[in-house]
Design an enzyme around this catalytic site. Structure first.
Site, PDB file in Angstrom:
ATOM      1  N   HIS A 279      40.694  38.629  40.573  1.00  0.00           N
ATOM      2  CA  HIS A 279      41.351  39.698  41.333  1.00  0.00           C
ATOM      3  C   HIS A 279      42.716  40.043  40.770  1.00  0.00           C
ATOM      4  CE1 HIS A 279      44.039  37.105  43.874  1.00  0.00           C
ATOM      5  NE2 HIS A 279      43.031  36.254  43.860  1.00  0.00           N
ATOM      6  N   ASP A 291      47.386  32.798  40.602  1.00  0.00           N
ATOM      7  CA  ASP A 291      46.548  33.424  41.630  1.00  0.00           C
ATOM      8  C   ASP A 291      46.808  34.924  41.658  1.00  0.00           C
ATOM      9  OD1 ASP A 291      44.849  33.825  43.784  1.00  0.00           O
ATOM     10  OD2 ASP A 291      46.308  33.170  45.274  1.00  0.00           O
ATOM     11  N   GLU A 325      41.985  41.271  47.046  1.00  0.00           N
ATOM     12  CA  GLU A 325      41.255  40.086  47.500  1.00  0.00           C
ATOM     13  C   GLU A 325      42.016  39.318  48.566  1.00  0.00           C
ATOM     14  OE1 GLU A 325      40.405  35.686  47.327  1.00  0.00           O
ATOM     15  OE2 GLU A 325      42.246  36.758  46.852  1.00  0.00           O
ATOM     16  N   GLU A 326      43.344  39.367  48.516  1.00  0.00           N
ATOM     17  CA  GLU A 326      44.156  38.457  49.314  1.00  0.00           C
ATOM     18  C   GLU A 326      44.245  38.794  50.797  1.00  0.00           C
ATOM     19  OE1 GLU A 326      45.237  35.705  48.408  1.00  0.00           O
ATOM     20  OE2 GLU A 326      45.657  35.705  46.268  1.00  0.00           O
ATOM     21  N   ASP A 358      39.064  32.139  40.013  1.00  0.00           N
ATOM     22  CA  ASP A 358      40.162  32.342  40.964  1.00  0.00           C
ATOM     23  C   ASP A 358      40.663  31.003  41.468  1.00  0.00           C
ATOM     24  OD1 ASP A 358      42.003  33.380  42.713  1.00  0.00           O
ATOM     25  OD2 ASP A 358      40.547  34.067  44.191  1.00  0.00           O
ATOM     26  N   HIS A 430      50.268  30.841  46.653  1.00  0.00           N
ATOM     27  CA  HIS A 430      50.894  31.705  47.657  1.00  0.00           C
ATOM     28  C   HIS A 430      52.382  31.417  47.863  1.00  0.00           C
ATOM     29  CE1 HIS A 430      46.815  32.733  49.822  1.00  0.00           C
ATOM     30  NE2 HIS A 430      46.795  32.970  48.508  1.00  0.00           N
TER      31      HIS A 430
END
Length: 476
Positions: A279, A291, A325-326, A358, A430
């Site tokens: 992504h 990420d 995607e998140e 991912d 994140h």
């Protein structure tokens, strides 16, 4: 990890000669897989791609201008690398901007706490100042009497995430992030806070999306950095009555996201498609290197390595950089993965297999194949090709892929997994620490080598993973 190309080639040749392949895949195809693997271990475009992506565009929140600009750039990058049928496919999205935020203890023990608003959480519409009620589990919060949290802040501290190579410790805690604000609001709470979902002890919060209920996120939500969660829990444990002051200017807006698609078109069966997914979007705190800039780098570089081998595979290798995607959405349409599935229509039946990268950039240690393929001739060949770079066969079938290829899996497309070492992934995930310097180029190269060799074996064969499914798996 460093294995010389000579050692790799010698080991692989010996293994290949030890057992003749019993599938419609000749020795030349296997030898080319080994050559592609060895070349990728030494040189590929992965580090160049992720360096340019994260440096030029930084964070790429779903639906933001930086995600849109990065996608346009990535399409040009694909074209420059010789990919065919490169295109950008847009779809509507509710975007989210963090704005300004703060969390602090007020009253007799005033202290600033380090926290981050959860993705798609609403703002506080000024300042919320209220007493904190602590719960050890989401189940405890759900069991609280109706109305018992009226005018209060619900706090769930389920303890630190368990560090595991597979990342299996993530699921039990991320469900708190998704369901927590709704559970808090249902009991009358004015806000929700939680311990960050991460395996580190750094004073650095982990964000991530929360969940919509009936089209809205019902209460503002925040994640505390691990040391700050410890601090708050200790104070409450000492019998202190704690009041928090929360503020957030987070808000949503209407926008678009997009998938970026490019392919190495198949030589003789171009309508048979293998999807390599990752992504494009990232959270806003770091630069989205692990990420999931790394995933895009791995899949692009693997396809490029196949293209550079001197022979196009029989089947089409399609790289998809999925958008958004998140984030959760008011209506679950599958975001980029759902948009891709809707766009291909009946062609989904010609999708041979899909895989998703991912999980950062650390080494691949295991190969998971679709149900029924574990003891197949193809599995034995793939294992021989991948073993010299440290990839073992997983006894467990791959069933779901990831968030991006999940819609394909749900539509019946077989999926594979090249399982990475996630021991440190959730230290960075994140957070503001998700930056380029965390990528080890040698481990990144090993990922590319594993992906390129495996995908070549699939793409230049007639292996049919759908036909291998056990009857009970095929029924789903």
């Amino acid at each position: 990890m460093r294995l010389s190309a000579r050692l790799l080639a010698a080991t692989s040749l010996a293994l290949t000669l030890a057992a003749a392949p019993a599938m419609a895949q000749d020795a030349a195809t296997i030898q080319r897989a080994e050559t592609i693997r060895d070349a990728a271990m030494e040189r590929n475009i992965a580090m160049d791609y992720v360096t340019q992506l994260t440096t030029r565009f930084g964070a790429r929140p779903a639906g933001s201008k930086s995600e849109q600009d990065a996608s346009a750039w990535a399409a040009d990058y694909m074209r420059a690398q010789g990919f065919q049928n490169v295109r950008i496919e847009e779809f509507p999205l509710v975007g989210w901007e963090r704005g300004e935020e703060s969390v602090a203890i007020v009253g007799a023990r005033p202290q600033r706490l380090v926290a981050a608003a959860l993705g798609h959480s609403p703002g506080t519409n000024g300042v919320i100042e209220a007493e904190v009620v602590r719960f050890e589990t989401l189940e405890d919060l759900n069991a609280a009497p109706a109305g018992s949290l009226a005018g209060k802040i619900a706090y769930v501290d389920a303890g630190q995430m368990v560090r595991m190579q597979s990342g299996a410790g993530y699921g039990p805690l991320t469900r708190i992030r998704g369901a927590g604000p709704g559970a808090a609001a249902a009991k009358g709470a004015v806000a929700f806070i939680m311990r960050s979902v991460g395996s580190d002890e750094h004073r650095m919060p982990h964000t991530g999306t929360t969940r919509y209920i009936d089209g809205v996120v019902p209460a503002p939500g925040f994640a505390l950095a691990a040391p700050d969660a410890d601090q708050l829990s200790r104070l409450i444990g000492m019998g202190e009555k704690i009041t928090l002051r929360l503020s957030s200017t987070a808000h949503t807006y209407e926008t678009t996201s997009q998938n970026v698609v490019g392919e190495i078109t198949g030589r003789s069966r171009p309508d048979e498609v293998i999807v390599l997914g990752s992504h494009m979007d990232s959270w806003d705190l770091g630069t989205g290197a692990i990420d999931d800039g790394a995933g895009g780098a791995i899949t692009l570089a693997a396809a490029k390595a196949i293209a550079e081998s001197g022979r196009r595979p029989a089947r089409t290798v399609r790289v998809v950089l999925y958008g958004s995607e998140e984030v959760a959405q008011p209506t679950d349409t599958g975001n980029g993965g759902g948009a891709y599935l809707r766009g291909i229509g009946a062609a989904v039946e010609k999708h041979v297999i899909a895989g998703e990268s991912d999980f950062g950039a650390d080494r691949v240690y295991a190969l998971g194949l679709p149900p029924g393929a574990q003891n197949s001739d193809f599995a034995r060949i793939a294992n021989r090709v991948l073993y010299p770079i440290g990839v073992l066969a997983s006894p467990d079938p791959e069933l779901h892929g990831g968030a991006d290829i999940g819609p394909l899996a749900g539509a019946g497309v077989p999926v594979f997994g090249l399982n990475q070492d996630g021991s440190r992934y959730f230290d960075l995930h994140h957070t503001a620490d998700d930056t380029l310097d965390k990528i080890d180029p040698e481990q990144l190269n090993q990922n590319v080598a594993a992906w390129a060799a495996l995908v070549w074996l699939i793409a230049d064969s007639d292996v049919d993973f759908r036909a291998m499914r056990p009857a009970e798996a095929a029924a789903h």
